[in-house]
Design an enzyme around this catalytic site. Structure first.
Site, PDB file in Angstrom:
ATOM      1  N   ASP A   7      -3.128  78.826  72.986  1.00  0.00           N
ATOM      2  CA  ASP A   7      -3.049  78.321  71.629  1.00  0.00           C
ATOM      3  C   ASP A   7      -1.569  78.017  71.358  1.00  0.00           C
ATOM      4  O   ASP A   7      -0.699  78.462  72.114  1.00  0.00           O
ATOM      5  CB  ASP A   7      -3.581  79.417  70.678  1.00  0.00           C
ATOM      6  N   ASP A   9       0.382  77.550  67.689  1.00  0.00           N
ATOM      7  CA  ASP A   9       1.058  78.235  66.581  1.00  0.00           C
ATOM      8  C   ASP A   9       0.689  79.718  66.556  1.00  0.00           C
ATOM      9  O   ASP A   9      -0.490  80.071  66.582  1.00  0.00           O
ATOM     10  CB  ASP A   9       0.703  77.563  65.247  1.00  0.00           C
TER      11      ASP A   9
END
Ligand SMILES: [Mg+2]
Length: 250
Positions: A7, A9
């Site tokens: 992922d 952020d």
């Protein structure tokens, strides 16, 4: 494990700052022959835009390794609604990705309403989306995150806008992002990755860890973003690391 999907952020950066050690960890994995891919729900930037944002923080990541909500939605529409017109409630990154995929952007006579985070969302846009949907258009969304984290709090996310459109139209959106599995299916097709050889690393239990569970892949939670140890309840990661810097392959 041959592939690790990260992922973005909260996992490799926070806001505009790289997580300490993230770049070195990605380089270490690559030099050990592990493929690294990146999957974000964010729908406001193109792959190119994300690559540029990452480059500013010192990451060397190529466009084909980056899967965003905007890119995934564009591929979904190109595959499932070819030749159709879309009205976009979203930002320029989404418009650009849809155009890259051959989707025509329109208003009055659109067959699709494509929704995401739109920081210029207005009543007028909501009314247009409502009208199209009441006349039979299909509602699709990059993701369903109601909020996203910023320094010192949260802001309304794509999901808050999608919820408004759903409420106004009485229609339910098809959401492309995590915890849905579409992004993984796209990577399987485009990058040839295999479920049993892939691991996912993310910072949110309700999207990232749930996504890995839905895909049937192994996963690790990092504690540099949204979820903390105390949040681990029903949906459990296989591994927990304080940070990506501590991540090791099993
Ligand atoms: Mg995250």
């Amino acid at each position: 494990m041959k592939t690790v999907i990260f992922d973005l952020d909260g996992t490799i950066f926070l806001g505009k700052t790289a997580i300490p050690g993230a770049r070195e960890k990605i380089e270490e994995l690559r030099s050990n022959g592990v493929r690294t891919l990146f999957l974000t729900n964010a729908g406001t930037r193109t792959r190119k835009g994300v690559k540029e944002k990452l480059a500013k923080m010192g990451f060397e990541i190529n466009e084909p390794e980056i899967y965003t909500g905007a890119y995934s939605l564009a591929r979904y529409l190109a595959g499932n609604h070819p030749g159709k017109k879309a009205y976009v409630v979203g930002e320029t990154g989404l418009v650009e990705e849809l155009e890259n995929a051959g989707i025509k952007i329109a208003r009055e006579d659109s067959d699709i309403v494509a929704a995401s985070l739109d920081r210029r969302f207005t009543y007028k846009k909501l009314a247009m989306a409502q009208r199209l949907l009441l006349h039979g258009a299909v509602l699709v969304a990059t993701n369903y995150d109601y909020t996203f984290p910023v320094e010192g709090g949260v802001r309304p996310g794509a999901g808050s806008i999608v919820a408004a459109i759903e409420a106004a139209s009485g229609k339910k959106a098809i959401s492309i992002g995590k915890p849905g599995t579409y992004g993984f299916e796209l990577m399987q097709r485009e990058r040839g990755i295999k479920r049993e050889e892939t691991m996912f690393v993310g910072d949110r239990i309700d999207t990232d860890i749930a996504f890995a569970r839905n895909c049937g892949i192994r996963c690790a939670l990092v504690l540099t973003g949204v979820s903390k140890n105390k949040d681990i309840k029903k949906i459990k990661p296989d591994y927990v690391f304080d940070s990506i810097a501590d991540f090791t392959l099993p």
